[in-house]
Design a protein around this motif. Structure first.
Motif: not given
Length: 137
Positions: A14, A18, A23, A25, A43, A45, A67-68
């Motif tokens: 992650c 970043h 992002f 996933q 971390g 996203d 978090i999405c």
């Protein structure tokens, strides 16, 4: 075991993602709700998981805004065997619980050969009607 073996490497991955301005996933099948806090701490996203089996409302309450969710619509029952109205209600439930966090949802439904065309249409039309930011249900 997950924290000891996998977490350090996911964290490094992650961080590297970043650093490029992208992002991160993670995809996982199954009941992983106990791991989601650790996934967030690493971390990530976005998490692409089977929200129906873990409880859509529970996930929203615990992790919404943190978090999405790339919410994998129920591809075992609702999409292949439900009625178009049941598909619409399922999509609306997902939107209502995750999209309210302004960027907390990436809508996703698998269009496999066992999913009737009417259900694919119902999914698409419901995402089109209700799934655009700002959310207005």
């Amino acid at each position: 075991l997950w924290r000891e073996l996998f977490r350090p490497y996911y964290k490094k991955m992650c961080d590297a993602v970043h650093e490029t301005g992208k992002f991160a996933q993670l995809h996982s099948d199954g009941e992983i709700s106990e791991l989601i806090p650790h996934i967030i701490d690493c971390g990530f996203d976005v998490i692409h998981c089977q929200v129906k089996i873990m409880g859509i409302k529970e996930l929203s309450k615990k992790f919404g805004g943190k978090i999405c969710f790339r919410a994998d619509l129920d591809r075992q029952r609702v999409l292949p065997s439900g009625t178009p109205e049941e598909v619409k209600e399922h999509v609306k439930e997902v939107i209502t619980n995750f999209a309210v966090f302004n960027g907390g949802l990436i809508g996703y439904g698998m269009m496999s050969p066992d999913v009737p065309l009417d259900n694919i249409r119902a999914m698409w039309e419901t995402f089109e009607k209700y799934g655009k930011y700002p959310i207005n249900m």
